[in-house]
Motif scaffolding. Sequence first.
Motif, PDB file in Angstrom:
ATOM      1  N   CYS A   1      53.061  32.773  43.692  1.00 39.72           N
ATOM      2  CA  CYS A   1      53.164  32.006  42.456  1.00 39.72           C
ATOM      3  C   CYS A   1      52.227  32.562  41.390  1.00 39.72           C
ATOM      4  O   CYS A   1      52.592  32.639  40.211  1.00 39.72           O
ATOM      5  N   VAL A   2      51.026  32.954  41.797  1.00 38.62           N
ATOM      6  CA  VAL A   2      50.101  33.585  40.844  1.00 38.62           C
ATOM      7  C   VAL A   2      50.765  34.824  40.234  1.00 38.62           C
ATOM      8  O   VAL A   2      50.690  35.069  39.020  1.00 38.62           O
ATOM      9  N   TYR A   3      51.423  35.611  41.080  1.00 39.32           N
ATOM     10  CA  TYR A   3      52.088  36.839  40.611  1.00 39.32           C
ATOM     11  C   TYR A   3      53.239  36.494  39.660  1.00 39.32           C
ATOM     12  O   TYR A   3      53.406  37.133  38.609  1.00 39.32           O
TER      13      TYR A   3
ATOM     14  N   GLN B   1      50.006  36.376  36.424  1.00 38.80           N
ATOM     15  CA  GLN B   1      48.548  36.407  36.567  1.00 38.80           C
ATOM     16  C   GLN B   1      47.863  36.034  35.246  1.00 38.80           C
ATOM     17  O   GLN B   1      46.854  36.615  34.864  1.00 38.80           O
ATOM     18  N   SER B   2      48.436  35.034  34.578  1.00 40.51           N
ATOM     19  CA  SER B   2      47.960  34.676  33.231  1.00 40.51           C
ATOM     20  C   SER B   2      47.582  33.205  33.101  1.00 40.51           C
ATOM     21  O   SER B   2      47.375  32.735  31.974  1.00 40.51           O
TER      22      SER B   2
ATOM     23  N   GLY C   1      38.205  36.556  48.595  1.00 45.30           N
ATOM     24  CA  GLY C   1      38.433  37.814  47.891  1.00 45.30           C
ATOM     25  C   GLY C   1      39.881  38.222  47.717  1.00 45.30           C
ATOM     26  O   GLY C   1      40.166  39.368  47.350  1.00 45.30           O
ATOM     27  N   PHE C   2      40.840  37.289  47.936  1.00 43.74           N
ATOM     28  CA  PHE C   2      42.252  37.620  47.728  1.00 43.74           C
ATOM     29  C   PHE C   2      42.680  37.350  46.288  1.00 43.74           C
ATOM     30  O   PHE C   2      43.682  37.882  45.815  1.00 43.74           O
ATOM     31  N   LEU C   3      41.920  36.516  45.617  1.00 44.60           N
ATOM     32  CA  LEU C   3      42.162  36.219  44.206  1.00 44.60           C
ATOM     33  C   LEU C   3      40.860  36.364  43.438  1.00 44.60           C
ATOM     34  O   LEU C   3      39.780  36.146  43.978  1.00 44.60           O
ATOM     35  N   ASN C   4      41.003  36.679  42.157  1.00 43.04           N
ATOM     36  CA  ASN C   4      39.847  36.751  41.269  1.00 43.04           C
ATOM     37  C   ASN C   4      40.058  35.759  40.132  1.00 43.04           C
ATOM     38  O   ASN C   4      41.157  35.636  39.596  1.00 43.04           O
TER      39      ASN C   4
ATOM     40  N   THR D   1      41.618  32.633  34.395  1.00 42.10           N
ATOM     41  CA  THR D   1      42.954  32.877  34.940  1.00 42.10           C
ATOM     42  C   THR D   1      42.848  33.542  36.304  1.00 42.10           C
ATOM     43  O   THR D   1      41.883  34.251  36.602  1.00 42.10           O
ATOM     44  N   LEU D   2      43.856  33.284  37.151  1.00 43.89           N
ATOM     45  CA  LEU D   2      43.878  33.837  38.504  1.00 43.89           C
ATOM     46  C   LEU D   2      44.570  35.191  38.506  1.00 43.89           C
ATOM     47  O   LEU D   2      45.646  35.359  37.919  1.00 43.89           O
ATOM     48  N   GLN D   3      43.939  36.147  39.203  1.00 47.77           N
ATOM     49  CA  GLN D   3      44.507  37.496  39.303  1.00 47.77           C
ATOM     50  C   GLN D   3      44.410  37.980  40.747  1.00 47.77           C
ATOM     51  O   GLN D   3      43.417  37.712  41.439  1.00 47.77           O
ATOM     52  N   LEU D   4      45.463  38.650  41.199  1.00 48.31           N
ATOM     53  CA  LEU D   4      45.475  39.171  42.561  1.00 48.31           C
ATOM     54  C   LEU D   4      44.494  40.333  42.684  1.00 48.31           C
ATOM     55  O   LEU D   4      44.354  41.141  41.769  1.00 48.31           O
ATOM     56  N   THR D   5      43.861  40.434  43.844  1.00 41.14           N
ATOM     57  CA  THR D   5      43.024  41.604  44.133  1.00 41.14           C
ATOM     58  C   THR D   5      43.805  42.546  45.043  1.00 41.14           C
ATOM     59  O   THR D   5      44.886  42.208  45.548  1.00 41.14           O
TER      60      THR D   5
END
Length: 614
Positions: free
Chosen positions: A424-426, A430-431, A482-485, A493-497
């Motif tokens: 869902c983040v993707y 990621q905004s 550490g799977f999300l930043n 905002t959530l961003q994938l690592t």
Amino acid sequence: MSSNLAYQTEPSLSSEQVLQDVFGYQHFRDGQQAVIEAALAGQDSVVIMPTGGGKSLCYQIPALLLDGLTVVISPLISLMKDQVDQLQANGVAAACINSTQSREAVQETFQAMENGELKLVYVAPERMLGREFMERLLTLPLALLAVDEAHCISQWGHDFRPEYAELGRVRQHFPDLPVMALTATADEATRQDIVARLALQQPHIYLGSFDRPNIRYTLQEKYKPMAQLTRYLADMRGQCGIIYCNSRKRVEQISDKLREQGQRVAAYHAGLEHEERVRVQEAFQRDDIQVVVATVAFGMGINKPNVRFVVHYDIPRNIESYYQETGRAGRDGLPAEAILFYDPADLTWLRRCLDEKPEGEQKRVEEHKLNAMGAFAEAQTCRRQVLLNYFGEARETPCGNCDICLDPPQRFDALEVAQKALSCVYRVNQSFGINHVVEVMRGMQNQRIREHGHETLSTYGIGREHSHEFWVSILRQLIHQGFLNQNMLRSSTLQLTEKARAILRSEIPLELAVPRLDIAARSAKRDKMAHRQYDKKLFAKLRQVRKAIADEEDLPPYVVFNDASLMEMAESLPTTAGEFLAVNGVGHRKLEKYGTVFLSVIENHLTAGDDLGY
């Protein structure tokens, strides 16, 4: 003052006799006697004892046994007044000098000092360092200098005060005067700084346990904090407590809402007029209000033994502040609770505030302390172990009285829920932040979702079966691992690592903790003032009598007797002066002053044949 002069002129009296006769306690607590003996021998000392651990007696008893005047440095007027009220209630000749007093009152205290009529005088560090006061002291026989809240001396301490750092100058004027430095919170660096800045000579150092076993430490994930707080206070209705917030605005908002709900509550922060702050503090001390919502300005002056809970609505800036503030609960040794509402976004905000400070040693110290506080909040091991370890007190076994011990985190195979969340983040590019991602996953219908067309995404409604709180917890755990930043520079905002790729491809297993929802409300019900077998109806009557006496004498109720003493009366049911004197907190002066009234209440209660409230 005759009772004091008797103590002053009877060299045969022991510290144990003074403890029992004046203060009404049967036994010393750990460390107290050794510190007292060091002071009586003229030795400097550093005393680290937890809040409520009995630091004050360490200098008050020597003050009664030594010839001369004991000067106590204290940082707050309210703290001085409170200590003096309690000493005078026990028949001890004590006074304070502060800026709120008239010139006549100050002169009267000076005259009593010169006449040898006082055993203790409390002053602020600024007063102590003033030329006029110092010249007066040089003409008097001094017994001891006690520096309370001594962590304020050190820049490594969490509450550094420049005027405290100057107290080392006192040693130049009184090189042979024994000095006792006392505080509840000091790590190794702070302790070394205290010794150096006060020029202590081979001091006796007592490092007591930082453990307060009667306090239950609980962290509650912060979802809908006002609703969470309201539920918790409903469980604690009738109990005294403090709610700490990180801003004045929030203090005002919460106190207004609680007042609308019928709570006896008041706000306290540094932006209020001095008279209003004094009014709130005195009303709280006297049980006229039950709850204070405050910033850290409501600090060292709180010496109220029957605070049953401390809630941190926002995460504190360091563990020392957290420890000291939670330590205001349960000073009477009875069960108490420390609740921390935790949202990582609050920690992020504090870090951003810290980033704006100039580079330097002080900023590095504050960063270290803030990181330690964050680690405490996010720990999945016994909270008391984490807390004690920070102060250098290793503990091998879990405490059994924190949320982690009472309700250990359950683990579950979280690969599928993690894939849903990361997908869902993707899909929202990621905004967006946590709340929006959760609303998309739960299939919410609101304007923001429609504006961005997110109701058409494949992940829309993918997590309907779980609550909003559940998904917030999952996303936070994915951030911690550490799977999300959470991008601070882009409104969190959530961003994938890069690590998230392995989860999305099912290349590695993943276990997460089952979200811990509403733990605080459950734990409050589980153990409220616990399993003491005492007559509840008699306890209520004794509290009413205490309040009436306190109001008549213009004192806080606990100065008459604290809750622990009343509970012991309702448990042991004393009917003679000797039995009453055996109750902890009852000394000869209080027996003489209050014994007849309280014994009469107990006798009448027993004669009336009221049922025991077991």
